[in-house]
Design a protein around this motif. Structure first.
Motif, PDB file in Angstrom:
ATOM      1  N   ALA A 270       0.783  -1.149  -0.024  1.00  0.00           N
ATOM      2  CA  ALA A 270      -0.025  -0.060   0.112  1.00  0.00           C
ATOM      3  C   ALA A 270       1.021   1.183   0.113  1.00  0.00           C
ATOM      4  CB  ALA A 270      -1.005   0.025   0.965  1.00  0.00           C
ATOM      5  N   ILE A 271       0.674   2.257  -0.916  1.00  0.00           N
ATOM      6  CA  ILE A 271       1.287   3.462  -0.955  1.00  0.00           C
ATOM      7  C   ILE A 271       0.385   4.532  -0.921  1.00  0.00           C
ATOM      8  CG2 ILE A 271       2.625   4.953  -2.706  1.00  0.00           C
ATOM      9  CD1 ILE A 271       3.660   2.258  -3.810  1.00  0.00           C
ATOM     10  N   ILE A 272       0.486   5.519  -0.040  1.00  0.00           N
ATOM     11  CA  ILE A 272      -0.229   6.772   0.077  1.00  0.00           C
ATOM     12  C   ILE A 272       0.432   7.954  -0.887  1.00  0.00           C
ATOM     13  CG2 ILE A 272      -1.006   8.650   1.548  1.00  0.00           C
ATOM     14  CD1 ILE A 272      -1.347   6.426   3.777  1.00  0.00           C
ATOM     15  N   CYS A 273      -0.315   8.571  -1.711  1.00  0.00           N
ATOM     16  CA  CYS A 273       0.417   9.680  -2.640  1.00  0.00           C
ATOM     17  C   CYS A 273       0.120  10.939  -2.100  1.00  0.00           C
ATOM     18  CB  CYS A 273       0.234   9.129  -3.975  1.00  0.00           C
ATOM     19  SG  CYS A 273      -1.450   9.214  -4.363  1.00  0.00           S
ATOM     20  N   SER A 274       0.792  11.955  -2.567  1.00  0.00           N
ATOM     21  CA  SER A 274       0.403  13.296  -2.353  1.00  0.00           C
ATOM     22  C   SER A 274      -0.480  13.890  -3.480  1.00  0.00           C
ATOM     23  CB  SER A 274       1.691  14.183  -2.496  1.00  0.00           C
ATOM     24  OG  SER A 274       2.290  14.217  -3.399  1.00  0.00           O
ATOM     25  N   ASP A 275      -0.398  13.236  -4.882  1.00  0.00           N
ATOM     26  CA  ASP A 275      -1.080  13.831  -5.899  1.00  0.00           C
ATOM     27  C   ASP A 275      -1.687  12.553  -6.672  1.00  0.00           C
ATOM     28  OD1 ASP A 275      -1.739  14.506  -8.737  1.00  0.00           O
ATOM     29  OD2 ASP A 275      -0.526  16.178  -8.366  1.00  0.00           O
ATOM     30  N   TYR A 276      -2.784  12.394  -6.377  1.00  0.00           N
ATOM     31  CA  TYR A 276      -3.264  11.065  -7.080  1.00  0.00           C
ATOM     32  C   TYR A 276      -3.196  10.832  -8.409  1.00  0.00           C
ATOM     33  CZ  TYR A 276      -6.828   7.413  -7.966  1.00  0.00           C
ATOM     34  OH  TYR A 276      -7.148   5.987  -8.438  1.00  0.00           O
ATOM     35  N   GLN A 277      -3.606  11.865  -9.270  1.00  0.00           N
ATOM     36  CA  GLN A 277      -3.622  11.596 -10.746  1.00  0.00           C
ATOM     37  C   GLN A 277      -2.294  11.569 -11.266  1.00  0.00           C
ATOM     38  OE1 GLN A 277      -6.235  11.232 -12.478  1.00  0.00           O
ATOM     39  NE2 GLN A 277      -7.723  11.573 -10.843  1.00  0.00           N
ATOM     40  N   ARG A 278      -1.237  12.205 -10.614  1.00  0.00           N
ATOM     41  CA  ARG A 278       0.153  12.139 -11.052  1.00  0.00           C
ATOM     42  C   ARG A 278       0.622  10.759 -10.764  1.00  0.00           C
ATOM     43  NH1 ARG A 278       4.529  15.696  -7.773  1.00  0.00           N
ATOM     44  NH2 ARG A 278       3.984  14.117  -6.459  1.00  0.00           N
ATOM     45  N   SER A 279       0.471  10.144  -9.388  1.00  0.00           N
ATOM     46  CA  SER A 279       0.775   8.751  -9.146  1.00  0.00           C
ATOM     47  C   SER A 279       0.098   7.790  -9.867  1.00  0.00           C
ATOM     48  CB  SER A 279       0.510   8.631  -7.676  1.00  0.00           C
ATOM     49  OG  SER A 279       1.810   9.590  -7.154  1.00  0.00           O
ATOM     50  N   LYS A 280      -1.102   8.000 -10.125  1.00  0.00           N
ATOM     51  CA  LYS A 280      -1.929   6.921 -11.111  1.00  0.00           C
ATOM     52  C   LYS A 280      -1.519   6.903 -12.485  1.00  0.00           C
ATOM     53  CE  LYS A 280      -6.480   6.439 -13.053  1.00  0.00           C
ATOM     54  NZ  LYS A 280      -7.975   7.024 -13.382  1.00  0.00           N
ATOM     55  N   ASN A 281      -1.095   8.034 -12.883  1.00  0.00           N
ATOM     56  CA  ASN A 281      -0.267   8.033 -14.220  1.00  0.00           C
ATOM     57  C   ASN A 281       0.956   7.258 -14.265  1.00  0.00           C
ATOM     58  OD1 ASN A 281      -0.057   9.047 -17.133  1.00  0.00           O
ATOM     59  ND2 ASN A 281       1.681   9.981 -16.124  1.00  0.00           N
ATOM     60  N   PHE A 282       1.841   7.371 -13.205  1.00  0.00           N
ATOM     61  CA  PHE A 282       3.033   7.071 -12.935  1.00  0.00           C
ATOM     62  C   PHE A 282       3.088   5.527 -12.924  1.00  0.00           C
ATOM     63  CE2 PHE A 282       6.633   5.453 -10.424  1.00  0.00           C
ATOM     64  CZ  PHE A 282       7.684   5.871 -11.106  1.00  0.00           C
ATOM     65  N   TYR A 283       2.179   5.134 -12.250  1.00  0.00           N
ATOM     66  CA  TYR A 283       2.214   3.524 -12.001  1.00  0.00           C
ATOM     67  C   TYR A 283       1.324   2.777 -13.178  1.00  0.00           C
ATOM     68  CZ  TYR A 283       4.357   3.870  -7.354  1.00  0.00           C
ATOM     69  OH  TYR A 283       5.223   4.081  -6.446  1.00  0.00           O
ATOM     70  N   SER A 284       0.445   3.355 -13.704  1.00  0.00           N
ATOM     71  CA  SER A 284      -0.172   2.664 -14.668  1.00  0.00           C
ATOM     72  C   SER A 284       0.288   2.857 -16.404  1.00  0.00           C
ATOM     73  CB  SER A 284      -1.747   3.035 -14.442  1.00  0.00           C
ATOM     74  OG  SER A 284      -2.149   4.391 -15.059  1.00  0.00           O
ATOM     75  N   GLN A 285       0.856   4.031 -16.388  1.00  0.00           N
ATOM     76  CA  GLN A 285       1.056   4.476 -17.605  1.00  0.00           C
ATOM     77  C   GLN A 285       2.771   4.205 -17.835  1.00  0.00           C
ATOM     78  OE1 GLN A 285      -1.160   5.197 -20.218  1.00  0.00           O
ATOM     79  NE2 GLN A 285      -2.611   4.574 -18.512  1.00  0.00           N
ATOM     80  N   ILE A 286       3.463   4.782 -16.845  1.00  0.00           N
ATOM     81  CA  ILE A 286       4.896   4.936 -16.953  1.00  0.00           C
ATOM     82  C   ILE A 286       5.256   3.311 -16.619  1.00  0.00           C
ATOM     83  CG2 ILE A 286       6.959   5.687 -16.358  1.00  0.00           C
ATOM     84  CD1 ILE A 286       5.645   8.533 -16.180  1.00  0.00           C
ATOM     85  N   LEU A 287       4.947   2.782 -15.538  1.00  0.00           N
ATOM     86  CA  LEU A 287       5.440   1.515 -15.394  1.00  0.00           C
ATOM     87  C   LEU A 287       4.400   0.286 -15.650  1.00  0.00           C
ATOM     88  CD1 LEU A 287       6.208   1.824 -11.647  1.00  0.00           C
ATOM     89  CD2 LEU A 287       7.513   2.134 -13.484  1.00  0.00           C
TER      90      LEU A 287
END
Length: 129
Positions: free
Chosen positions: A11-28
């Motif tokens: 489980a990871i708590i992020c500061s900016d949901y849309q930015r982290s969603k993009n990072f984990y789903s699109q970049i990774l």
């Protein structure tokens, strides 16, 4: 004695949901299993598949405190992903604008590894299969 079989999720708590969603789903490239908005907590929960057995749960909360990382604090140190080729994965991340450390060799296993960070500075590792 309890018999642990596998890690189910991290489980990871992020500061900016849309930015982290993009990072984990699109970049990774982690596939999204489910996305839930929990109104009573003003929080999103995004379930991402790492493989058929392990997931990442990405959470957003209003104003979460920053994670101390330097000097290293107690707690989870980093999250490591197994990849077929550390070198190829490093190149792919760098093409997407993600800074990646130089590749090193684990002196105990002889396997290659390297580190990079998620949008909140969480250390992530690529480890040779």
């Amino acid at each position: 004695m309890i018999k642990l079989k596998a890690v189910h999720h991290v489980a990871i708590i992020c500061s900016d949901y849309q930015r982290s969603k993009n990072f984990y789903s699109q970049i990774l490239g982690l596939p999204i299993i489910a996305e839930t908005y929990r109104e009573h907590r003003d929080s999103y929960k995004l379930d991402l598949a790492v493989n058929q057995h392990c997931q990442i749960e990405l959470f957003s909360f209003p104003n979460p405190p920053k994670r101390p990382s330097k000097p290293e604090a107690q707690g989870l140190r980093h999250l490591a992903f197994v990849v077929e080729s550390v070198a190829d994965s490093k190149v792919e991340l760098e093409k997407k604008g993600i800074p990646v450390e130089e590749i090193r060799t684990d002196e105990l296993t002889g396997k290659q590894f390297t580190f990079f960070q998620d949008p909140d500075g969480l250390p992530l590792e690529l480890y040779q299969a």
